[in-house]
Write an enzyme that holds these catalytic residues in place. Structure first.
Site, short mmCIF file in Angstrom:
data_model
loop_
_atom_site.label_atom_id
_atom_site.label_comp_id
_atom_site.label_asym_id
_atom_site.label_seq_id
_atom_site.Cartn_x
_atom_site.Cartn_y
_atom_site.Cartn_z
N HIS A 22 -7.70 -35.14 -2.18
CA HIS A 22 -9.02 -35.76 -2.38
C HIS A 22 -9.44 -35.72 -3.85
O HIS A 22 -9.79 -36.75 -4.44
CB HIS A 22 -10.04 -35.03 -1.50
CG HIS A 22 -11.43 -35.58 -1.57
ND1 HIS A 22 -11.99 -36.32 -0.56
CD2 HIS A 22 -12.39 -35.48 -2.52
CE1 HIS A 22 -13.22 -36.66 -0.88
NE2 HIS A 22 -13.49 -36.16 -2.08
N GLU A 23 -9.39 -34.54 -4.44
CA GLU A 23 -9.83 -34.40 -5.83
C GLU A 23 -8.84 -35.01 -6.80
O GLU A 23 -9.24 -35.58 -7.83
CB GLU A 23 -10.07 -32.92 -6.16
CG GLU A 23 -11.22 -32.29 -5.40
CD GLU A 23 -12.54 -33.03 -5.60
OE1 GLU A 23 -12.78 -33.56 -6.72
OE2 GLU A 23 -13.33 -33.08 -4.65
N HIS A 26 -9.67 -38.68 -6.98
CA HIS A 26 -10.81 -38.94 -7.87
C HIS A 26 -10.35 -38.98 -9.32
O HIS A 26 -10.67 -39.91 -10.08
CB HIS A 26 -11.85 -37.82 -7.73
CG HIS A 26 -12.73 -37.93 -6.53
ND1 HIS A 26 -13.35 -39.09 -6.14
CD2 HIS A 26 -13.14 -36.96 -5.64
CE1 HIS A 26 -14.09 -38.86 -5.06
NE2 HIS A 26 -13.97 -37.58 -4.74
#
Length: 233
Positions: A22-23, A26
């Site tokens: 997820h990170e 980003h």
């Protein structure tokens, strides 16, 4: 090893992986759109040590496990310098959506792998059905006489379950979740100031009052769709 311990370990490993992807998503999308901040800070990586947050990645999941809540949480936010974007509003929204999109993508890949496993492995359907039952906390499920790939099926189903939870959770438009970063682009200036001050208090209030309602309305239908695809394809 005790079955409960194994289930917890599988969930923790999947959660840490989901946070890292997820990170990383980003940071990677921000980098590709012109902001190298996350890249320079080493956040374009799947190394969980670069992403985990003591409160959101450790305390919150442990609390969820103890009280049998949905296994959710958050990682350390990826720093973004929005002035580096060519199109501030569009690019910031794309970077924000990259995180939840990565969770949905992981769940989809796991679904495809489970469908393949179901068809190409002897006893594959039994392994998948047992994995779903165990992950759904159905008691009295036996794991005897299952194929050797059963742990893989269980791991993949937890990938579906946890990533769909994170997908829904992160799109809730309450700071500091991803959904709030999108909504604030469409609010008047004064409303944004008040909205940003809401912070964690707003998130806690939402979950105390309507947490179960949110997951009933959004998560259950999405998981039901994945389950139907898993057993009908």
């Amino acid at each position: 090893m005790n079955q409960e311990v194994v289930l917890v370990l599988f969930q923790v490993v999947v959660l840490v992986l989901a946070f890292s992807v997820h990170e990383c998503a980003h940071a990677w999308v921000a980098w590709k759109l012109g902001d190298p901040t996350g890249k320079m800070l080493g956040r374009v990586t799947l190394n969980p040590l670069k992403h985990l947050d003591p409160l959101g990645s450790v305390f919150m999941p442990l609390l969820a496990l103890v009280y049998h809540w949905p296994l959710i949480g958050w990682a350390k936010p990826t720093p973004v310098t929005a002035r580096n974007f060519k199109n501030y509003k569009r690019d910031d929204i794309l970077v924000t959506l990259a995180g939840p999109a990565s969770n949905l993508a992981m769940a989809t890949v796991a679904l495809v792998l489970l469908i393949i496993l179901k068809h190409v492995t002897a006893g594959g359907l039994a392994a998948v059905a047992t994995a779903v039952a165990l992950a759904s906390n159905i008691k009295g499920i036996s794991t005897a006489n299952l194929p050797a790939l059963f742990p893989v099926a269980l791991f993949l189903y937890f990938v579906i379950l946890i990533n769909l939870l994170l997908f829904i959770f992160n799109l809730i438009p309450i700071p500091p979740l991803d959904g709030s970063h999108i909504l604030r682009h469409f609010l008047p200036y004064k409303a944004v100031q008040l909205y940003d001050r809401m912070g964690m208090i707003g998130l806690i209030v939402v979950f105390l009052i309507g947490g179960s309602f949110i997951f009933t309305i959004f998560f259950n239908p999405l998981l039901g769709t994945f389950n139907r695809l898993l057993f009908t394809l």
